[in-house]
Design an enzyme around this catalytic site. Structure first.
Site, PDB file in Angstrom:
ATOM      1  N   TYR A 221       0.856  -1.187   0.000  1.00  0.00           N
ATOM      2  CA  TYR A 221       0.000   0.000   0.000  1.00  0.00           C
ATOM      3  C   TYR A 221       0.895   1.240   0.000  1.00  0.00           C
ATOM      4  O   TYR A 221       1.203   1.810   1.044  1.00  0.00           O
ATOM      5  CB  TYR A 221      -0.931  -0.010   1.218  1.00  0.00           C
ATOM      6  CG  TYR A 221      -2.003  -1.081   1.159  1.00  0.00           C
ATOM      7  CD1 TYR A 221      -1.780  -2.278   0.487  1.00  0.00           C
ATOM      8  CD2 TYR A 221      -3.243  -0.907   1.764  1.00  0.00           C
ATOM      9  CE1 TYR A 221      -2.752  -3.266   0.424  1.00  0.00           C
ATOM     10  CE2 TYR A 221      -4.221  -1.904   1.707  1.00  0.00           C
ATOM     11  CZ  TYR A 221      -3.959  -3.077   1.042  1.00  0.00           C
ATOM     12  OH  TYR A 221      -4.929  -4.055   0.984  1.00  0.00           O
TER      13      TYR A 221
ATOM     14  N   LYS B 194       5.788 -14.993  -0.273  1.00  0.00           N
ATOM     15  CA  LYS B 194       5.586 -15.343  -1.684  1.00  0.00           C
ATOM     16  C   LYS B 194       6.938 -15.136  -2.370  1.00  0.00           C
ATOM     17  O   LYS B 194       7.036 -14.520  -3.430  1.00  0.00           O
ATOM     18  CB  LYS B 194       4.491 -14.444  -2.294  1.00  0.00           C
ATOM     19  CG  LYS B 194       3.982 -14.886  -3.653  1.00  0.00           C
ATOM     20  CD  LYS B 194       3.292 -16.237  -3.643  1.00  0.00           C
ATOM     21  CE  LYS B 194       3.177 -16.784  -5.059  1.00  0.00           C
ATOM     22  NZ  LYS B 194       2.749 -18.196  -5.094  1.00  0.00           N
TER      23      LYS B 194
ATOM     24  N   ASP C 227      -0.464 -18.386  -1.015  1.00  0.00           N
ATOM     25  CA  ASP C 227      -1.520 -19.151  -1.694  1.00  0.00           C
ATOM     26  C   ASP C 227      -1.778 -20.476  -0.978  1.00  0.00           C
ATOM     27  O   ASP C 227      -2.917 -20.861  -0.715  1.00  0.00           O
ATOM     28  CB  ASP C 227      -1.186 -19.351  -3.188  1.00  0.00           C
ATOM     29  CG  ASP C 227       0.273 -19.700  -3.444  1.00  0.00           C
ATOM     30  OD1 ASP C 227       1.085 -19.683  -2.493  1.00  0.00           O
ATOM     31  OD2 ASP C 227       0.619 -20.011  -4.606  1.00  0.00           O
TER      32      ASP C 227
ATOM     33  N   ASP D 224      -4.358  -8.442   4.722  1.00  0.00           N
ATOM     34  CA  ASP D 224      -5.703  -7.958   4.421  1.00  0.00           C
ATOM     35  C   ASP D 224      -6.538  -9.074   3.798  1.00  0.00           C
ATOM     36  O   ASP D 224      -7.668  -9.348   4.214  1.00  0.00           O
ATOM     37  CB  ASP D 224      -5.591  -6.763   3.462  1.00  0.00           C
ATOM     38  CG  ASP D 224      -6.907  -6.026   3.313  1.00  0.00           C
ATOM     39  OD1 ASP D 224      -7.772  -6.149   4.211  1.00  0.00           O
ATOM     40  OD2 ASP D 224      -7.076  -5.323   2.304  1.00  0.00           O
TER      41      ASP D 224
ATOM     42  N   ASP E  41      -9.929 -11.409   5.533  1.00  0.00           N
ATOM     43  CA  ASP E  41     -11.306 -11.561   5.039  1.00  0.00           C
ATOM     44  C   ASP E  41     -11.639 -13.044   4.873  1.00  0.00           C
ATOM     45  O   ASP E  41     -12.760 -13.477   5.148  1.00  0.00           O
ATOM     46  CB  ASP E  41     -11.509 -10.833   3.702  1.00  0.00           C
ATOM     47  CG  ASP E  41     -11.892  -9.357   3.900  1.00  0.00           C
ATOM     48  OD1 ASP E  41     -11.361  -8.747   4.851  1.00  0.00           O
ATOM     49  OD2 ASP E  41     -12.700  -8.835   3.124  1.00  0.00           O
TER      50      ASP E  41
HETATM   51 MG    MG Z   1     -10.008  -5.636   3.971  1.00  0.00          MG
END
Ligand code: MG
Ligand code: NAI
Length: 353
Positions: free
Chosen positions: A136, A186, A219, A243, A247
């Site tokens: 970000y 990763k 992954d 993030d 979820d």
């Molecule tokens: Mg989120």
């Protein structure tokens, strides 16, 4: 003892769930002999459409005098999501050194999980998401717009200080829990930043021989979270990986309406900010049916952070008892109750612990 709290309900269901959480937190404070002094700010996309800013220019300065920040959610159709995120949420996280985004994942009684035959003991993890740098970033740009050669470049930023402190936080946290840390990486595909992350992870792991450590490509980790959640305790990941994984984890534990989070400034030099993982849910906004539990649990995290562990436990246990009874539940939990009915039921279930 009084705590000064900045409330920012924001947009959509943020407004409804913050109102319910405030009812619960105020009652918990009353029962435990302290006060919450709220100042509410109307910083939101609605404000942006009227004034061109999500928050006033001195917004950060104004927030800096509070003991805690309690945020609903920001984002609404008509205002690009990057405006709401970069106009409020991300500046607050960065200005106040909230470099940890803590996202506990628990399977609460009375809630369904899509995972077959899994018990609450087996789905009990916490995601430690890096919250100040990583993917970000504002570095990059778009070029050759309007031509076939158009392209976009977005740089990730990983600093030694930033990676070190988040991984260290994860190891310290693991010592207070089941003693296991899994790092999301990763480094097979992302060949500069991720090997750097892995190297620092290995260095710090060596300093914590009592904590079990392993790394897993993100992954494969996503698959493991679904197939073997019992193997996970503390999961540490970069801003983007953390993030996405949170979820996914929320979906395993009754959905986004159940998942709280804290943006933590570990040294305590600035206020920390507590919010639900979910967004403003425009699809159900204004219907009064949003599940307030995530926001209420975020409130419990705030009380705990303020040093009111007893009140925090009381809130968590009230939520658990109401969910277990199953009589009051919002539609996402399979019930027919409203946001306010669930908030009221949890407020009434509070007892002095
Ligand atoms: Mg989120
Ligand atoms: P979202 O989390 O708002 O909604 C995703 C789905 O989950 C929707 O179907 C929604 O109805 C459901 N849902 C979420 N919270 C719920 C609750 N408490 N009770 C019942 N159902 C719930 O994510 P989405 O749709 O991607 O984003 C909507 C807006 O929120 C966007 O503008 C986005 O940028 C913003 N957003 C803001 C965040 C924040 O302020 N921290 C975080 C995530 C998104």
């Amino acid at each position: 003892m009084d705590y000064k709290i900045a409330g920012i309900p924001g947009d959509g269901i943020g407004v409804d769930v913050v109102a319910e959480a405030r009812k619960v937190l105020d009652r918990a404070a009353e029962l435990h002999g302290f006060g919450l002094q709220w100042t509410e700010f109307d910083w939101s996309c609605e404000r942006y459409t009227q004034t061109g800013r999500m928050m006033p220019e001195d917004g950060i300065e104004r927030l800096s005098t509070f003991d805690g920040i309690f945020l609903g959610a920001v984002g609404f159709p008509g205002v690009p999501d990057y405006v709401s995120l970069w106009g409020l949420l991300i500046p607050v996280r960065r200005a106040f050194g909230q470099y940890v985004n803590l996202r506990p994942v628990r399977l609460l009684p009375g809630t369904d999980t899509v995972l077959k035959n899994r018990t609450a003991e087996e789905v009990e993890m916490v995601i430690v998401r890096e919250n100040s740098e990583g993917e970000y970033s504002t570095i990059g740009g778009r070029h050759n717009s309007g031509t076939p050669a158009e392209f976009a470049v977005q740089e990730s930023v990983f600093t030694r200080v930033g990676v070190d402190r988040i991984i260290r936080y994860a190891f310290d946290l693991a010592r207070t829990r089941a003693g296991r840390v899994c790092s999301a990486t990763k480094s097979n595909g992302i060949i500069h930043t991720m090997p750097f992350w892995d190297e620092i992870f290995a260095e710090i792991a060596a300093e914590y021989p009592d904590v079990h450590s392993e790394q897993c490509h993100v992954d494969a980790l996503a698959a493991r979270m679904v197939q073997q959640p019992d193997r996970l305790d503390v999961v540490v990941g970069s801003n983007l990986f953390g993030d996405i994984l949170s979820d996914l984890a929320a979906a395993l534990t009754g959905g986004l309406g159940m998942a709280p989070s804290g943006n933590i400034n570990p040294p305590g030099e600035y206020p920390s900010m507590f919010e639900a993982v979910h967004g403003s849910a425009p699809d159900i906004a204004g219907q009064g049916i949003a599940n307030p539990v995530a926001q209420i649990l975020a409130g419990a995290m705030m009380l705990d952070h303020l040093g009111q562990a007893g009140a925090a436990r009381a809130v968590n246990s009230a939520v658990e008892r109401v969910l277990a009874a199953g009589e009051v539940a919002t539609p996402d939990l399979g019930g027919k109750s409203t946001t306010a009915e669930l908030g009221t039921a949890i407020t009434k279930a509070l007892v002095h612990a």
